[in-house]
Design an enzyme around this catalytic site. Structure first.
Site: not given
Ligand code: A3P
Length: 341
Positions: A74, A150, A179
């Protein structure tokens, strides 16, 4: 060239305590087995990941021609991926008319490690999940490969930065929290069922898949002077996208004219991005992987949206938590902008 020796994972994969696992299973339908902690500061993956899988990612083959985008979830990953791909591929807008999740464009390093295998199998039997199109990273694909991860640097291949160019994007944790809350509600594969207030507790405890955000960013921040690392902030992209396009172009050894840069900025503008079917993930709604009535993946795209969501009590609590986490670092986050696109 000799094959580098396989390196053992320097961390133990540790399941969270039963009580926490039960809470996670209660609040996230997509994580019925909870999470495991994977490194020294507790980066979380799905409890169904195996040690072998984490070690495989730690040993992921590298090629100097490959370009990576590494970021906590995000922080503007998709936005940055599109920017990097176009810059690296001579602004091939026709080629970009392929889903950003297609293996011809990007692979997603830890795809299998994020989802609960049992839950995915259940959705498959219900016909919700077809085969693909999101692709786990395939080390057999020819280079140059574009890899999104990530995973923090401590869980990616330790030779990554000495071998490949990496673009990293950070974002202020308050906006990330909001988010991520929307994201975890939108995706059936996570399906968070509580309030933002409850979600904020999970965020601060780092008990969400692929958290914690601050540790992830500090780890990268400490490597920011490495010549193969281009460190960006989401807030800078919102403030002056053209400057960030120029920075990434230089980093990737490309030189574009003012007109070309302007055109790319226009292509990447939130309003266009939201409408662009190759990057906006709307296909996931058609597949039933996202709830149709819980917003969109390309959601608001603002700096400071947290102000519309946090109560004063939540802000106070979050600030205290952040102050503690940020002790000893010179990293500073921008939480609001006077002017933004
Ligand atoms: P919000 O939920 O705050 O709107 P990621 O790709 O890492 O999942 O990040 C998603 C976040 O980036 C979402 O933030 C999304 O709206 C925002 N985003 C995506 N494309 C963007 C763009 N072109 N401009 C600004 N923000 C964008």
């Amino acid at each position: 060239m000799s094959k580098p020796q396989r390196q053992p994972l320097p961390f133990n994969i540790i399941p969270l305590e039963d009580e926490v696992q039960n809470k996670i299973a209660r609040d996230f339908a997509g994580n019925p087995n909870g999470l495991v902690s994977c490194n020294h500061w507790g980066f979380k993956l799905s409890a169904t990941v195996t040690e072998q899988e984490v070690e495989d990612m730690f040993n992921h083959p590298l090629d100097p021609r490959d370009v990576w985008v590494v970021t906590p979830p995000k922080c503007g990953t998709t936005w940055t991926q599109e920017m990097v791909w176009l810059i690296a591929n001579d602004l091939d807008y026709e080629g970009a008319k392929t889903p950003i999740t297609s293996p011809f464009r990007w692979s997603f390093m830890e795809f299998k490690a994020v989802l609960d295998k049992g839950f995915v199998a259940k959705l498959r039997t219900q016909g919700v999940i077809p085969n693909g199109p999101a692709a786990a990273s395939d080390p057999n694909r020819p280079s140059p490969r574009f890899v999104k991860s990530h995973l923090p640097f401590s869980l990616n291949n330790p030779r990554l930065l000495d071998t490949c160019k990496v673009v990293y994007v950070a974002r202020n944790p308050k906006d990330v929290c909001v988010s991520l809350y929307h994201h975890m509600r939108l995706l059936r594969l996570h399906d968070f069922m509580g309030s933002l207030k409850l979600f904020m507790e999970y965020f601060m405890e780092g008990n969400i898949v692929e958290s914690g955000t601050i540790e992830h960013i500090i780890e990268a921040w400490n490597l920011r002077h490495h010549p193969n690392l281009c460190f960006l902030f989401y807030e800078d992209m919102k403030k002056d996208l053209i400057a960030q396009i120029r920075k990434v172009s230089k980093f990737l050894g490309k030189d574009y004219s003012d007109e070309q840069v302007d055109k790319l900025a226009e292509h990447l503008h939130f309003d266009n991005f939201k409408k662009n079917p190759w990057v906006n993930y709307e296909y996931m709604k058609a597949l039933g992987l996202m709830y149709p009535d819980r917003g969109s993946f390309i959601r608001k795209g603002k700096v400071g949206d947290w102000k519309n969501h946090f109560t004063p009590e939540m802000t106070e609590k979050f600030d205290k938590w952040m102050e503690e986490k940020m002790k000893g670092t010179d990293l500073v986050f921008i939480e609001d902008l006077d002017e933004q696109d």
